[in-house]
Design a protein around this motif. Sequence first.
Motif, PDB file in Angstrom:
ATOM      1  N   UNK A 145      23.441  53.862  48.222  1.00  0.00           N
ATOM      2  CA  UNK A 145      23.801  54.352  49.112  1.00  0.00           C
ATOM      3  C   UNK A 145      23.719  55.977  48.915  1.00  0.00           C
ATOM      4  N   UNK A 146      24.078  56.791  49.785  1.00  0.00           N
ATOM      5  CA  UNK A 146      23.628  58.537  49.802  1.00  0.00           C
ATOM      6  C   UNK A 146      24.684  58.874  48.819  1.00  0.00           C
ATOM      7  N   UNK A 147      25.843  58.345  48.755  1.00  0.00           N
ATOM      8  CA  UNK A 147      26.726  58.943  47.598  1.00  0.00           C
ATOM      9  C   UNK A 147      26.611  58.355  46.373  1.00  0.00           C
ATOM     10  N   UNK A 148      25.540  57.386  46.017  1.00  0.00           N
ATOM     11  CA  UNK A 148      25.411  56.812  44.682  1.00  0.00           C
ATOM     12  C   UNK A 148      24.527  57.456  43.851  1.00  0.00           C
ATOM     13  N   UNK A 149      24.461  57.225  42.617  1.00  0.00           N
ATOM     14  CA  UNK A 149      23.727  57.529  41.630  1.00  0.00           C
ATOM     15  C   UNK A 149      23.067  56.626  40.708  1.00  0.00           C
ATOM     16  N   UNK A 150      21.657  56.365  40.769  1.00  0.00           N
ATOM     17  CA  UNK A 150      21.009  55.395  39.908  1.00  0.00           C
ATOM     18  C   UNK A 150      21.008  55.532  38.463  1.00  0.00           C
TER      19      UNK A 150
END
Length: 177
Positions: A145-150
Motif C-alpha cells: 500500500x502507499x504507506x508501506x515500505x518493501x
Amino acid sequence: KTLPVPSTVKVFEARIESPEDMLAADNYAVTLADPGSTLHVLLVSPDDPFLERALNLDPRVNLDKSTTVPVDTSRYDIVVFDGVQEKPVKSRGVLTFGAAGETSPVTVDGSATSPRFISAENRPLMENVALDGMFIQSAQKAKPKATAEVLARSNIGPLVVSAKTRGLRQVYFSFKP
C-alpha cells in the motif's frame, strides 16, 4: 539533548535525519526502556509449535496463544498472525505471516509456489535476517500500500513489507515460516 519521557513508555525509537551523513545505517535505533522488561505477545495461530517455541525462547516474552483474535488486544505489545488473516487490533505492533487482511500494509492478488528471494533493503529491521538460499514453499502475491515500505523482494513480488501508521507498526511476511 535530553527529552522528558512519560513513565509509561516501554519502547524508545530514535531516527537521525541529516543530508550530510555518509553512513545511513547508524541513523536508526529501537530499544526497550527497561531491557529486563516483559513483552506481552499474542500468537494467533491454528497450531504452529515451531513459531510458538521460537517466541518462548526469549525470556522477555510473555506469550499467550489463541486460534482467534480476542475482543480486547490492548494489553498486548505485539500480535502475531501465523497463517491467520490479519484483523484490526489495539496493540502497538503486528507481525503477519502469510495471510494478509484488510488492515495489512499490502493487498494480495493470489499466491505462488516456490518464490525465489532476490534482494533485501539495508534497514535495521532486516539486520541479521538471511533470506537468500531459504526454501519457501508458497507465498502470497502482494502489492504494498502507499504507506508501506518493501524490505525484501522475490521473483513474484514483495516478501517482507513494513508500515507505521498512527502509532501501529506492522511487518508482513508473504509466507509462513
